[in-house]
Design a protein around this motif. Structure first.
Motif, mmCIF file in Angstrom:
data_model
loop_
_atom_site.group_PDB
_atom_site.id
_atom_site.type_symbol
_atom_site.label_atom_id
_atom_site.label_comp_id
_atom_site.label_asym_id
_atom_site.label_seq_id
_atom_site.Cartn_x
_atom_site.Cartn_y
_atom_site.Cartn_z
ATOM 1 N N ALA A 46 89.344 -81.557 16.547
ATOM 2 C CA ALA A 46 88.076 -81.293 15.872
ATOM 3 C C ALA A 46 87.495 -82.472 15.108
ATOM 4 O O ALA A 46 86.321 -82.699 15.121
ATOM 5 N N GLN A 47 88.355 -83.235 14.441
ATOM 6 C CA GLN A 47 87.779 -84.248 13.578
ATOM 7 C C GLN A 47 87.996 -85.670 14.084
ATOM 8 O O GLN A 47 87.720 -86.626 13.398
ATOM 9 N N ARG A 48 88.500 -85.791 15.248
ATOM 10 C CA ARG A 48 88.700 -87.129 15.779
ATOM 11 C C ARG A 48 88.511 -87.085 17.282
ATOM 12 O O ARG A 48 89.169 -86.362 17.993
ATOM 13 N N LEU A 49 87.554 -87.874 17.769
ATOM 14 C CA LEU A 49 87.213 -87.835 19.190
ATOM 15 C C LEU A 49 87.039 -89.223 19.750
ATOM 16 O O LEU A 49 86.630 -90.151 19.057
ATOM 17 N N LYS A 50 87.333 -89.330 21.017
ATOM 18 C CA LYS A 50 87.117 -90.598 21.720
ATOM 19 C C LYS A 50 85.698 -90.578 22.289
ATOM 20 O O LYS A 50 85.285 -89.604 22.924
ATOM 21 N N LEU A 51 84.938 -91.628 22.045
ATOM 22 C CA LEU A 51 83.575 -91.725 22.562
ATOM 23 C C LEU A 51 83.580 -92.552 23.847
ATOM 24 O O LEU A 51 84.481 -93.344 24.048
ATOM 25 N N PRO A 52 82.587 -92.430 24.722
ATOM 26 C CA PRO A 52 81.501 -91.447 24.667
ATOM 27 C C PRO A 52 81.955 -90.078 25.160
ATOM 28 O O PRO A 52 82.924 -89.989 25.901
ATOM 29 N N LEU A 53 81.228 -89.075 24.725
ATOM 30 C CA LEU A 53 81.597 -87.715 25.074
ATOM 31 C C LEU A 53 80.832 -87.257 26.301
ATOM 32 O O LEU A 53 79.624 -87.343 26.345
ATOM 33 N N GLU A 54 81.529 -86.791 27.252
ATOM 34 C CA GLU A 54 80.852 -86.203 28.413
ATOM 35 C C GLU A 54 81.549 -84.899 28.747
ATOM 36 O O GLU A 54 82.595 -84.874 29.379
ATOM 37 N N ILE A 55 80.927 -83.823 28.296
ATOM 38 C CA ILE A 55 81.531 -82.513 28.499
ATOM 39 C C ILE A 55 80.511 -81.604 29.148
ATOM 40 O O ILE A 55 79.365 -81.525 28.700
ATOM 41 N N LYS A 64 73.212 -78.431 25.694
ATOM 42 C CA LYS A 64 74.064 -78.480 24.515
ATOM 43 C C LYS A 64 74.637 -79.874 24.452
ATOM 44 O O LYS A 64 75.125 -80.397 25.448
ATOM 45 N N GLY A 65 74.538 -80.473 23.297
ATOM 46 C CA GLY A 65 75.011 -81.848 23.217
ATOM 47 C C GLY A 65 75.690 -82.139 21.908
ATOM 48 O O GLY A 65 75.507 -81.431 20.919
ATOM 49 N N SER A 66 76.491 -83.181 21.914
ATOM 50 C CA SER A 66 77.183 -83.604 20.698
ATOM 51 C C SER A 66 76.535 -84.889 20.222
ATOM 52 O O SER A 66 76.643 -85.923 20.880
ATOM 53 N N TYR A 67 75.866 -84.801 19.126
ATOM 54 C CA TYR A 67 75.152 -85.964 18.613
ATOM 55 C C TYR A 67 75.180 -85.978 17.099
ATOM 56 O O TYR A 67 75.602 -85.024 16.455
ATOM 57 N N ILE A 68 74.640 -87.057 16.576
ATOM 58 C CA ILE A 68 74.415 -87.111 15.139
ATOM 59 C C ILE A 68 73.108 -86.366 14.868
ATOM 60 O O ILE A 68 72.063 -86.715 15.415
ATOM 61 N N PRO A 74 73.671 -87.397 7.750
ATOM 62 C CA PRO A 74 73.712 -87.581 9.213
ATOM 63 C C PRO A 74 75.110 -87.166 9.664
ATOM 64 O O PRO A 74 76.089 -87.643 9.106
ATOM 65 N N TYR A 75 75.190 -86.300 10.630
ATOM 66 C CA TYR A 75 76.446 -85.600 10.856
ATOM 67 C C TYR A 75 76.637 -85.371 12.331
ATOM 68 O O TYR A 75 75.738 -84.932 13.029
ATOM 69 N N PHE A 76 77.841 -85.619 12.764
ATOM 70 C CA PHE A 76 78.143 -85.367 14.167
ATOM 71 C C PHE A 76 78.416 -83.885 14.373
ATOM 72 O O PHE A 76 79.214 -83.289 13.643
ATOM 73 N N SER A 77 77.712 -83.297 15.337
ATOM 74 C CA SER A 77 78.093 -81.926 15.684
ATOM 75 C C SER A 77 77.518 -81.526 17.032
ATOM 76 O O SER A 77 76.704 -82.239 17.607
ATOM 77 N N GLU A 78 77.958 -80.364 17.484
ATOM 78 C CA GLU A 78 77.472 -79.844 18.762
ATOM 79 C C GLU A 78 76.284 -78.956 18.493
ATOM 80 O O GLU A 78 76.373 -78.004 17.728
ATOM 81 N N GLN A 79 75.167 -79.272 19.120
ATOM 82 C CA GLN A 79 73.963 -78.487 18.900
ATOM 83 C C GLN A 79 73.210 -78.315 20.213
ATOM 84 O O GLN A 79 73.504 -78.983 21.202
ATOM 85 N N TRP A 80 72.235 -77.425 20.177
ATOM 86 C CA TRP A 80 71.363 -77.249 21.330
ATOM 87 C C TRP A 80 70.098 -78.087 21.161
ATOM 88 O O TRP A 80 69.550 -78.174 20.069
#
Length: 924
Positions: A439-448, A170-174, A362-368
RNA sequence: GGGCGGUUGGCGCAGUUGGUUAGCGCGCCACGUUGACAUCGUGGAGGUCACUGGUUCGAAUCCAGUACCGCCCACCA
């Protein structure tokens, strides 16, 4: 048969035979150790599908191979089925709901899925019925559906296995987001199209005005095609080597309207040549910017909602406004504020949803995602080693090119119709995660880690409680899997995989699965896959990867890619263009056989279709019908039950008679060899056109006409029968219905159904070069006489003289052929002995035959001109050969064979010229 | 931007490792009620094989370049 119409009427025939074939189980196949398998799995059409010309072509090709191999003695299995087509099918049902002024959300997931099944039950079988209309000889007892219970098990199994191996994450990407379907899409599902857009040049004011002088502007200009995404900007970027902006690096600007502060950063990605050399960085709405965001540890801000409207981050003015409206309005506002420098027209490439053609966001979201690199290596290797071959060969390179640049596959879809992702979350832990994640504002890079997001189990069974916090509020991932995530398992999942291996989802195999598994062992790898080029990446490439991964073997060894169906102007045939020809209408009007044969008879890769193209097939069917009718009408009742080539061999053993019979039998056997060869190389058109040429031009135009001389002759009758039977068999894979219908009318046949009969084997002993040459001599004489343009109804006598002893004998025996084929009387004149000299071969001799026709060349003037023209042409040719034969280089360097040929050619031309001159003299 | 194809009579295409008078289907023209078929038969017209140069005794075929057309992939803001 003599009572029957001179017109073939497919309607009386097609449904009847399809029913009988199925009742007799002709298409059903089971694994058996004594026979070799031949297997094709159908590219499963969408349940929403309605048969179009592409299907018609695709399925005709498959059926030809399946029927051919069945006749060849293989255990020939064609597995049919349909695909649940997640987004496409859901869209259809949602549209129905919309008519009732309802949405799926109002209905709720459970009720909605119920409704989906209802729709599928009612409509999903349509395409299958349509395939049957075409005569598709699938094993209909084995029909599968990608959402079947057993099939779904395979899907879950694969998900869990890949997850456990770390190949699904599961990752958070564009990702590609379709605001209309409201789902993520894979890259393949978002094809890029050229779009005429604008490049907007927007001023971003500097926070501090430049100190020195007032020459320099107090802003930087940024060029963008999507100004509305500026509310997601978290930096500006320039190239570190760009002298113009070096001084600005690290400085701050003010994002207009939102009035936020942005830093100007330096990144190699920025191309100084493009636009102004300054780029706005919008990490959550652009893949490049996302990467930049990661590199520079920027914030990410989402400014668009999943439905394509702007959100609160776009300021109160734009909140809730559609993204394209917002673009217009924003440009107006920027103009007013004097922050818009200029607008330039700009053509660029934009992703579009392959289902509804909406512009992708092109959209940022969490997907598999599936990690593809670990899967692609072997898939590449197998193709490059030649274990899998593409026909035509060029697709090989396209496959390799894609495979080498493969990227991870986004497999989660935010819809309800499909295989639900077998992942379980603890609600308590998930909520905690959400709270941490603004939800709408995040610090990059994401490592979860998965655990941090609340995932507690991956598998089918719902856990009782969270192992971490003990909460009993457990929920399943709401997303479903990409449809292609189920179809990539097709070649083995249709056989009930997996049950005999240790399962990752621990389900007991059913009895049904055990039976299926025996088939899996037997039929996998399948033999050939036939499909269109559009789905090489969607499907073919992924099947190769999954086959290697889960079966340890390639799923098929051959991939045949057929062309695209177009209209006569070359435009792709499609419903939306309104240029589609409905295959069912063609079947109604011309018959399924005509449809099938016509499609195969169009040369080239892509098919340029117009309705009259199907007349070709219809006309041929009518010709087949009438030729058969004629033969059957004339056959004596007491023909032997089984006439084989062996019998023919005996009948024709006598050296000096039955030239036409020997010739047609020779040609027929050669034809069998040619067709086998063509099928072996997937050259369907070539096989069809050779069949056509043989049947129409050799068998009907020449042999049947000659057979009429003495149609009751026993040998002639046997030859007619054997030819007809063989032709029907050779035609059968292409045109199953008419051949079966005629087969049943044969007075003598060993095999009950042509569908399950055996493919004719060529008897090479019957291929006779001598018969071919002799018959060609006769043919040439006939053609020459026909050339004279005589009126057939006038009784003429033709006098033939020749200087070749062989030809004299030949004509003595077969004068009757010439007479029959020209409707003239033939008198042979044997010249004096001294004329007989050139003996280069019977072919040459035939050309040297002089022909005199009493009472009527069409016109002496025309005739003389024609002869002169031909003599001139021959003179040129003789000159050419002469030059060659005088050329020392040619004589020294060319191979002996070529020199011999050249000499022979020269002699042939000279004889020919002599003969023409003689004719010219006669006319004078 | 990267990769891959194509260019042969009006149209759609063949043309195997260089050597046949460059073929096929459709269309076109003319003729034909020949005892299976007019949803048929017979005959005919129509091409300097995109262009330029090279290799070769010989090129539609091999090589290089040019022009035009098409397809696939790609994150050009």
């Amino acid at each position: 048969m003599e009572n029957l119409s001179t017109r073939y009427t497919p309607k009386d025939v097609e449904d009847k035979w399809f029913k009988i074939w199925n009742e007799k189980g002709c298409f059903h196949t089971e694994s058996s150790p004594n026979k070799d398998p031949y297997c094709i799995v159908i590219p499963p059409p969408n349940v929403t599908g309605i048969l179009h010309m592409g299907h018609a072509l695709n399925n005709t090709l498959q059926d030809i191979l399946i029927r051919y191999k069945r006749m060849k003695g293989y255990n020939s299995l064609w597995v049919p089925g349909t695909d649940h087509a997640g987004i496409a099918t859901q869209n259809v049902v949602e549209r129905d709901l919309a008519k009732e002024k309802k949405t799926r959300y109002e209905l709720g997931r459970e009720k909605f899925v119920e409704r989906m099944w209802e729709w599928t039950g009612k409509n999903g079988g349509k395409i299958i019925e349509q395939l049957k209309k075409m005569g598709s000889s699938c094993d209909w007892e084995r029909e599968r559906f990608t959402l079947d219970e057993g099939y779904s098990e395979a899907v879950n199994e694969v998900f869990v296995r890949l997850y456990n191996e770390g190949l699904i994450y599961k990752g958070s990407y564009i990702i590609n987001w379709c605001p209309r379907c409201q789902s993520a899409l894979s890259d393949e599902e978002a094809p890029h199209k050229e779009v005429q857009g604008n490049l907007y040049y927007i001023r971003y004011p500097l926070r501090k005005k430049p100190e020195t002088g007032n020459q320099k502007p107090d802003y930087v200009v940024v060029a963008t095609t999507r100004p509305e995404t500026m509310f997601g900007d978290t930096a500006l970027a320039v190239n570190p080597n760009d002298k113009r902006y070096k001084a600005l690096i690290g400085k701050k600007v003010i994002l207009p309207i939102a009035e936020r502060e942005l830093e100007i950063i330096a990144d190699d990605f920025v191309d100084p040549e493009f636009g102004t050399g300054v780029v706005k960085v919008t990490p959550f709405h652009d893949p490049n910017d996302y990467e930049m965001g990661n590199r520079h540890k920027l914030d990410g801000i989402l400014c668009i909602n999943p439905d394509g409207t702007m959100n609160a981050n776009a300021t109160e003015n734009y909140d809730g406004m559609d993204r394209f409206e917002a673009r217009e309005a924003l440009i107006e506002e920027l103009k007013e504020r004097k922050l818009l420098e200029k607008i330039e027209p700009h053509t660029h490439s934009v992703g579009h949803c392959y289902r509804c053609h909406t512009v992708i966001e092109p959209y940022f979201s969490e997907q598999w995602f599936v990690r593809m690199k670990p899967l692609s290596g072997k898939a590449l290797e197998e193709v490059e080693k030649g274990n899998i071959n593409f026909y035509p060969r060029r697709w090989h390179k396209i496959y390799v090119n894609w495979m080498e640049n493969i990227r991870d596959w986004c497999i989660s879809r935010q819809i309800w119709w499909g295989h639900r992702i077998p992942v379980w979350y603890c609600k308590n832990c998930y909520d905690k995660y959400l709270k941490n994640r603004h939800a709408q504002r995040l610090k990059l890079p994401l490592e979860i880690s998965d655990k941090e997001t609340g995932i507690i189990h991956v598998g089918l069974d719902k856990p009782r409680k969270c192992p971490d916090c003990g909460s009993q509020e457990i929920f399943q991932d709401p997303d479903v899997l990409d449809t292609w995530f189920s179809s990539w398992l097709w070649p083995f999942a249709v056989f009930g995989w997996p049950f005999n291996e240790p399962s990752a989802i621990s389900h007991q195999p059913s009895a049904e699965k055990k039976v299926l598994n025996a088939d899996l062992e037997y039929f996998y790898p399948t033999s050939c896959l036939i499909t269109a080029s559009e789905i090489i990446f969607f499907w073919v490439a992924r099947m190769i990867m999954s086959g290697l991964k889960f079966m340890g073997k390639i799923p098929f060894s051959d991939v045949y890619i057929h062309g695209t169906v177009r209209d006569d102007k070359g435009r792709k045939m499609s419903k939306s263009l309104g240029n589609a020809i409905d295959p069912l209408e063609v079947i109604e009007k011309y018959g399924a056989d005509a449809l099938r044969f016509s499609l195969i008879s169009i040369p080239g890769e892509d098919l340029y279709l117009s309705e009259n193209k199907f007349e070709f097939g219809r006309n041929l069917m009518n010709k087949i019908w009438n030729a058969s009718r004629f033969i059957i009408m004339n056959l004596e009742e007491n023909k032997p039950q089984d006439i084989s080539f062996k019998d023919i061999e005996k009948l024709l053993a006598d050296g000096d008679s039955y030239l036409a019979e020997k010739w047609i039998i020779s040609e027929l056997n050669q034809l069998i060899l040619d067709i086998d060869e063509a099928f072996g190389a997937y050259r369907f058109y070539e096989a069809a056109s050779k069949l056509y040429d043989f049947f129409r031009h050799k068998f009907c135009d020449w042999y049947i006409e000659i057979a009429k001389i003495d149609i009751k002759d026993e040998v002639t009758q046997s030859v007619l029968l054997v030819c007809l039977k063989t032709i029907l068999k050779l035609l059968h894979p292409y045109v199953p219905f008419i051949t079966e219908e005629i087969w049943q009318k044969l007075p003598a046949k060993e095999e009950e159904l042509i569908t399950t009969s055996s493919w004719p084997g060529a008897d090479k002993k019957l291929i006779s070069e001598a018969a071919g040459e002799q018959f060609d001599s006769i043919k040439e004489i006939v053609l020459k006489i026909r050339n004279e343009g005589l009126k057939f109804r006038v009784k003429h006598t033709v006098r033939i003289s020749t200087n070749h002893p062989g030809l004299i004998d030949l004509l003595n025996t077969y004068k009757k052929y010439v007479e029959k084929l020209t409707h003239l009387k033939v008198e042979l004149i044997v010249p004096s002995k001294e004329v007989i000299k050139e003996a280069v071969g019977s072919k040459v001799a035939a050309m040297s035959a002089s022909i005199y026709i009493e009472g009527g060349l069409k016109d002496f003037g025309i005739e003389r001109a024609r002869l002169k023209k031909e003599i001139e042409k021959i003179n040129e040719e003789i000159l050419k050969t002469d030059n060659h034969l005088k050329n020392k280089g040619f004589l020294n360097k060319a191979p002996e064979k070529a020199i011999e040929q050249m000499k022979k050619k020269k002699v042939e031309f000279e004889i020919r010229r002599q003969s023409l001159k003689k004719d010219l003299e006669e006319l004078a």
